[in-house]
Design a protein around this motif. Structure first.
Motif, PDB file in Angstrom:
ATOM      1  N   GLU A   1       9.635  21.290  56.176  1.00 18.16           N
ATOM      2  CA  GLU A   1      10.033  20.368  57.256  1.00 18.16           C
ATOM      3  C   GLU A   1      11.077  19.365  56.754  1.00 18.16           C
ATOM      4  OE1 GLU A   1       5.784  20.420  59.705  1.00 18.16           O
ATOM      5  OE2 GLU A   1       6.239  18.767  58.372  1.00 18.16           O
ATOM      6  N   SER A   2      10.963  18.979  55.488  1.00 20.30           N
ATOM      7  CA  SER A   2      11.970  18.079  54.905  1.00 20.30           C
ATOM      8  C   SER A   2      13.287  18.823  54.688  1.00 20.30           C
ATOM      9  CB  SER A   2      11.523  17.567  53.530  1.00 20.30           C
ATOM     10  OG  SER A   2      10.273  16.960  53.591  1.00 20.30           O
ATOM     11  N   ARG A   3      13.168  20.005  54.103  1.00 18.73           N
ATOM     12  CA  ARG A   3      14.368  20.768  53.715  1.00 18.73           C
ATOM     13  C   ARG A   3      15.240  21.096  54.914  1.00 18.73           C
ATOM     14  NH1 ARG A   3      12.489  26.075  51.625  1.00 18.73           N
ATOM     15  NH2 ARG A   3      11.086  24.673  50.536  1.00 18.73           N
ATOM     16  N   PHE A   4      14.605  21.456  56.036  1.00 17.50           N
ATOM     17  CA  PHE A   4      15.360  21.869  57.218  1.00 17.50           C
ATOM     18  C   PHE A   4      15.569  20.697  58.194  1.00 17.50           C
ATOM     19  CE2 PHE A   4      14.516  26.774  57.380  1.00 17.50           C
ATOM     20  CZ  PHE A   4      14.896  26.886  56.059  1.00 17.50           C
TER      21      PHE A   4
ATOM     22  N   LEU B   1      22.414  22.724  62.871  1.00 15.73           N
ATOM     23  CA  LEU B   1      21.410  23.109  63.869  1.00 15.73           C
ATOM     24  C   LEU B   1      20.138  23.606  63.209  1.00 15.73           C
ATOM     25  CD1 LEU B   1      23.632  25.359  66.206  1.00 15.73           C
ATOM     26  CD2 LEU B   1      23.117  22.924  66.499  1.00 15.73           C
ATOM     27  N   LEU B   2      19.032  23.337  63.877  1.00 13.34           N
ATOM     28  CA  LEU B   2      17.784  23.991  63.516  1.00 13.34           C
ATOM     29  C   LEU B   2      17.543  25.058  64.572  1.00 13.34           C
ATOM     30  CD1 LEU B   2      15.200  24.023  61.738  1.00 13.34           C
ATOM     31  CD2 LEU B   2      14.165  22.541  63.467  1.00 13.34           C
ATOM     32  N   LEU B   3      17.417  26.301  64.124  1.00  8.57           N
ATOM     33  CA  LEU B   3      17.229  27.417  65.058  1.00  8.57           C
ATOM     34  C   LEU B   3      15.867  28.036  64.800  1.00  8.57           C
ATOM     35  CD1 LEU B   3      20.776  28.994  64.599  1.00  8.57           C
ATOM     36  CD2 LEU B   3      19.999  27.615  66.538  1.00  8.57           C
TER      37      LEU B   3
ATOM     38  N   CYS C   1      10.249  32.322  62.679  1.00  9.53           N
ATOM     39  CA  CYS C   1      11.374  32.106  61.765  1.00  9.53           C
ATOM     40  C   CYS C   1      12.076  30.799  62.111  1.00  9.53           C
ATOM     41  CB  CYS C   1      12.327  33.299  61.936  1.00  9.53           C
ATOM     42  SG  CYS C   1      13.613  33.280  60.726  1.00  9.53           S
ATOM     43  N   ARG C   2      12.367  30.007  61.085  1.00  8.86           N
ATOM     44  CA  ARG C   2      13.201  28.821  61.272  1.00  8.86           C
ATOM     45  C   ARG C   2      14.451  28.981  60.418  1.00  8.86           C
ATOM     46  NH1 ARG C   2       8.514  24.582  60.298  1.00  8.86           N
ATOM     47  NH2 ARG C   2       7.537  26.536  59.680  1.00  8.86           N
ATOM     48  N   ARG C   3      15.569  28.601  60.985  1.00  9.17           N
ATOM     49  CA  ARG C   3      16.821  28.687  60.220  1.00  9.17           C
ATOM     50  C   ARG C   3      17.535  27.348  60.291  1.00  9.17           C
ATOM     51  NH1 ARG C   3      16.990  33.551  63.168  1.00  9.17           N
ATOM     52  NH2 ARG C   3      16.541  35.338  61.828  1.00  9.17           N
ATOM     53  N   LEU C   4      18.040  26.930  59.166  1.00 11.22           N
ATOM     54  CA  LEU C   4      18.898  25.745  59.150  1.00 11.22           C
ATOM     55  C   LEU C   4      20.326  26.259  59.077  1.00 11.22           C
ATOM     56  CD1 LEU C   4      19.094  22.625  58.938  1.00 11.22           C
ATOM     57  CD2 LEU C   4      19.267  22.935  56.466  1.00 11.22           C
ATOM     58  N   ASP C   5      21.041  26.071  60.177  1.00  8.66           N
ATOM     59  CA  ASP C   5      22.446  26.486  60.209  1.00  8.66           C
ATOM     60  C   ASP C   5      23.251  25.269  59.771  1.00  8.66           C
ATOM     61  OD1 ASP C   5      25.078  27.051  60.895  1.00  8.66           O
ATOM     62  OD2 ASP C   5      24.492  28.281  62.618  1.00  8.66           O
TER      63      ASP C   5
ATOM     64  N   LEU D   1      20.007  28.669  55.779  1.00  6.81           N
ATOM     65  CA  LEU D   1      18.735  28.799  55.064  1.00  6.81           C
ATOM     66  C   LEU D   1      17.726  29.349  56.057  1.00  6.81           C
ATOM     67  CD1 LEU D   1      18.482  25.377  53.183  1.00  6.81           C
ATOM     68  CD2 LEU D   1      19.439  27.520  52.339  1.00  6.81           C
ATOM     69  N   GLU D   2      16.907  30.257  55.593  1.00  4.77           N
ATOM     70  CA  GLU D   2      15.996  30.922  56.520  1.00  4.77           C
ATOM     71  C   GLU D   2      14.582  30.894  55.968  1.00  4.77           C
ATOM     72  OE1 GLU D   2      17.512  34.596  58.215  1.00  4.77           O
ATOM     73  OE2 GLU D   2      15.526  35.477  57.913  1.00  4.77           O
ATOM     74  N   HIS D   3      13.623  30.702  56.852  1.00  9.28           N
ATOM     75  CA  HIS D   3      12.232  30.734  56.423  1.00  9.28           C
ATOM     76  C   HIS D   3      11.392  31.357  57.523  1.00  9.28           C
ATOM     77  CE1 HIS D   3       8.597  29.445  54.339  1.00  9.28           C
ATOM     78  NE2 HIS D   3       8.104  29.321  55.554  1.00  9.28           N
ATOM     79  N   ASP D   4      10.584  32.324  57.154  1.00  7.35           N
ATOM     80  CA  ASP D   4       9.709  32.951  58.133  1.00  7.35           C
ATOM     81  C   ASP D   4       8.268  32.610  57.764  1.00  7.35           C
ATOM     82  OD1 ASP D   4       8.748  34.452  60.180  1.00  7.35           O
ATOM     83  OD2 ASP D   4       9.085  36.396  59.235  1.00  7.35           O
ATOM     84  N   GLY D   5       7.505  32.183  58.739  1.00  4.72           N
ATOM     85  CA  GLY D   5       6.078  31.972  58.500  1.00  4.72           C
ATOM     86  C   GLY D   5       5.686  30.513  58.372  1.00  4.72           C
ATOM     87  N   TYR D   6       4.423  30.349  58.143  1.00  6.57           N
ATOM     88  CA  TYR D   6       3.832  29.010  58.046  1.00  6.57           C
ATOM     89  C   TYR D   6       2.856  29.041  56.889  1.00  6.57           C
ATOM     90  CZ  TYR D   6       0.958  24.970  59.332  1.00  6.57           C
ATOM     91  OH  TYR D   6       0.292  23.783  59.339  1.00  6.57           O
TER      92      TYR D   6
END
Ligand code: IFM
Length: 766
Positions: free
Chosen positions: A29-32, A124-126, A115-119, A15-20
């Motif tokens: 923050e909950s989802r990842f 992992l949180l990347l 960018c935050r990614r939930l692997d 799952l990927e998210h860019d920005g704030y």
């Protein structure tokens, strides 16, 4: 970039998210969030000043809510009304970067990439960040964060970055930011802190180790305070900065127990491993869990990712090594519901754990066994016998439902669920029985399960008192449909109470037949006389169910049919729950159902709905349900799938899956784990039609539109199976354990170890 910091290439795992975004950050923050069932950390940005609030309208709303949790660490903090709550521990993931004396707050300057990614595959949180400060310096870097699935006491953070300028004075601080909330420091040493909760006396110790390399050379930190490292140097453009931080945590349940040595030992063994060793052990542990629990859906990439998201959080939430905790309504991903455990666990989560990770299921049921004394005390305090489990349970099992809360309109609302939502006792009994049927864990049944069944049965007999009409009514309850309070004879409650009594009788008879000496000892311990069993039989027969034999339909509670019918299609576009639109009083006076109630009963006890009864009840109650709870859609998907309405089932499944994947403000307080359990059930128990509760495994698959293939693994009575379903055939492999039978679409086949069975069955793909 270091290979380890690259996400798994297959997009269905990431799952990927860019920005704030101030409106959705908290839900993200909950989802990842990361968790291993002991530690939990929300996916807040590492470079931050901590909790961020929005308050220009005069009330505070959290935009960012960095939180770290330790399962079972409860206290009575300053909540109003005061109830035990999970207290957060120090946020160990925060860093501060100061360039030429200016702290880099991401609100200033320009974030070119955040960018935050939930692997999910590797747990992992990347993070990837490119930030240009107000004075034009660009920081470019990556982060990796994990809480170890291989060693639940441990967590780590890896940060790599470069600056694009020479000669900048750089200061980097790695901190442990304590959350407050009544945790009193007991011991503060350079690499270790220990705190004690003021109210409960529970303690926590956190040990930390951090190293920094700049251009490959290790820098010596200043250590002004406990668990704080500060490094300073002058930058060279493009020079690599590498921060490695390890954390180890231990909980103390008793005031006299010092958790510090336990945390220190955990830190040491992980330091020896090093971050690459920790990462390798963690990803191996995740790989094993995915082998046991992954679901593969071919033909629907969106559902594939959503189902993996569900399995990711279900796996993250459990800890088979700790029988003193269970999974709260938001797991370890947020503060909502204070970490309290509800019926969600037994009815919505346990089917997953029982079939995929029985050791985790067992630990959760043992938590209920250990909290039996509190359940007995609750029943006694209310004038009943046996065990009435807490509607909301924390560490001891005492009732922790707040008696009243401030409602959305600012007025105080009494909360009646703590005394009236009594189906929880039957829900736990149901999970005990299912676990035993699926696993064949006789030792659990003998040592813990039977006692739970007996004590919950005792509660029902004392609660269901015979009245003048000869029936043993169960009055003044709340069923799963919490819009209707203080009702009589809720069908869900009563049918499950009867079932609970019948299974308790079965369990006692079985124990007497198989382990007479144990049965005798149990009878002495629990003062169980034969005359009592007669009363159970009587109650099991005389508790009214609300079933109309002419239509096969259960009335949800006495008088439900006389309430105002409301056509919910008229309110389809609403953005708020129906009780907000209609008002509380009108909702209560109507037939609008908050969440699966009789529909949940169809899901749990299909045998109570013979012939066309399941269809009749579903078609009646489905249009009356407003899905005011995240638990509801998954249960509707399961039942619709079993009834063969695969299109409707898929619609409900998408609804259930979206709850925490879309930026829904309701997940700001943590992911709704029960809804995710519902997703798993809808796919495996619904579309695949798996039933592990009988004498043989049974499968009645009906795939929804667009799905080409569905495959997954389960465990059944010491065996491991892999099942694959397409539109035309079912393939089953017994990968572990002895030969057994399996019924596929009503025909029984023999399964031999190692050999795969392939059966042609048209499984509707419409
Ligand atoms: O247990 C549920 C309840 O059924 C509906 N409200 C939320 C609770 C916690 O998830």
């Amino acid at each position: 970039m270091d290979e380890a910091l690259r996400p798994t290439p297959d997009a269905t795992w990431v799952l990927e998210h860019d920005g704030y975004n101030v409106l959705t950050e908290s839900a993200l923050e909950s989802r990842f969030a990361l968790s291993n069932g002991f530690l939990g950390v929300r996916a807040s940005r590492a470079v931050s000043r901590g909790p961020t609030w929005v308050s220009w309208l005069g009330y505070v709303k959290w935009a960012s809510w960095p939180r770290c949790y330790v399962a079972g660490l409860f206290d009575r903090p300053n909540t109003e009304p005061p109830v035990p709550a999970l207290v957060p521990v120090a946020d160990w993931s925060r860093v501060r970067i100061v360039l030429d004396g200016q702290p880099q707050l991401l609100a200033d300057g320009k974030t070119l990439l955040g960018c935050r990614r939930l692997d999910m595959h590797r747990g992992l949180l990347l993070g990837e960040l490119i930030h240009r400060s107000t004075n034009g310096i660009t920081v470019e870097g990556d982060e990796l964060r994990l809480v170890s699935l291989a060693d639940r006491a441990a967590a780590m953070q890896i940060l790599r970055f470069t600056l694009d300028r020479d000669g900048i004075d750089v200061k980097l601080e790695a901190t442990f930011a304590m959350a407050g909330m009544g945790m009193e420091p007991e011991r503060m040493e350079p690499n270790l802190g220990a705190w004690r909760a003021e109210g409960s006396g529970k303690g926590v110790a956190m040990a930390g180790h951090a190293t920094l390399r700049v251009g490959g050379a290790v820098l010596v930190p200043e250590r002004p305070f406990s668990l704080r490292w500060i490094w300073q140097w002058r930058s060279i453009a493009g020079q690599r900065v590498e921060l490695d931080r390890l954390v180890a945590v231990a909980r103390a349940d008793m005031p006299g127990f010092d958790p510090a040595p336990v945390a220190a030992a955990a830190l040491e063994r992980n330091r020896v491993l090093g971050w690459r060793g920790m990462l390798a052990a963690h990803t191996t542990a995740w790989r094993e869990r995915w082998q046991a629990g992954d679901i593969v859906i071919e033909g629907d990439e969106e559902m594939q990712r959503a189902v993996r998201f569900a399995v990711y959080h279900l796996t993250s939430a459990a800890n088979p090594q700790d029988e003193r905790v269970s999974v709260g309504a938001r797991a370890l991903t947020g503060d909502a519901y204070f970490g309290h455990v509800f019926w969600d666990t037994e009815i919505y989560l346990l089917p997953f754990y029982t079939a995929v990770w029985p050791e985790a299921a067992r630990a959760m049921l043992m938590y209920r066994f250990h909290t039996l004394p509190a359940a007995r005390a609750k029943a006694a305090a209310m004038g009943f016998k046996g065990a009435l489990y807490a509607w909301e349970s924390a560490d001891t099992g005492e009732e922790t439902t707040p008696a009243r809360v401030v409602g959305p309109d600012g007025a105080m609302v009494d909360i009646l669920t703590g005394s009236m939502e009594i189906h929880i006792s039957a829900d736990i009994a149901y999970a005990v029985w299912q676990y035993w049927r699926v696993t064949g864990d006789d030792a659990f049944m003998r040592d813990a399960g039977v006692e739970i069944l007996i004590e919950t049965a005792r509660f029902w007999v004392s609660r269901a008192v015979a009245e003048a009409d000869g029936a043993r009514h169960i009055r003044h309850v709340i069923g799963p449909d919490e819009y209707h309070e203080d009702v009589d004879d809720n069908a869900y409650t009563n049918v499950l109470a009867r079932w609970n009594l019948a299974r308790a009788l079965d369990a006692v008879a079985m124990l007497r037949a198989r382990r007479p000496e144990h049965a005798a000892a149990m009878a002495v311990k629990l003062r169980l006389a034969d005359s009592e069993l007669d009363d159970w039989r009587d109650a099991a027969a005389r508790i009214p169910t609300g079933l109309d034999p002419a239509t096969g339909r259960y009335e949800q509670f006495a008088g439900y049919d006389r309430r105002e019918p409301i056509d919910l299609r008229q309110y389809a576009d609403r953005k708020v729950p129906i009780d907000v639109v209609l008002g509380r009083a009108r909702t209560q006076a109507s037939q609008v159902v908050k969440q699966a109630d009789v529909v949940a009963l169809i899901g749990l006890l299909p045998e109570a709905f013979p012939g066309a009864a399941a269809e009749a009840n579903f078609r009646y109650y489905e249009p009356r349900c407003a899905h005011g709870s995240s638990l509801s859609a998954g249960m509707h998907a399961l039942v619709a799938a079993r009834l063969g309405d695969t299109a409707m089932a898929l619609r409900f499944l998408r609804q259930a899956a979206e709850a925490d994947l879309e930026p829904d403000p309701n997940s700001a307080g943590g992911i709704r784990i029960a809804g995710l359990g519902g997703v798993w059930q809808a796919v495996v128990l619904g579309f695949a039609g798996l039933d592990l509760g009988g004498e043989a495994i049974s499968l009645k698959p009906q795939l929804p539109p667009g799905w080409r293939r569905l495959s997954f693994a389960v465990r059944w009575r010491g065996r491991a199976l892999h099942l694959g379903i397409t539109g035309r055939a079912v393939r089953v492999a017994l990968t572990e354990g002895p030969a057994t039978a399996i019924a596929i679409a009503g025909t029984t086949h023999q399964l031999s170890p190692g050999a795969a069975l392939e059966v042609n069955v048209p499984t509707r793909v419409s």
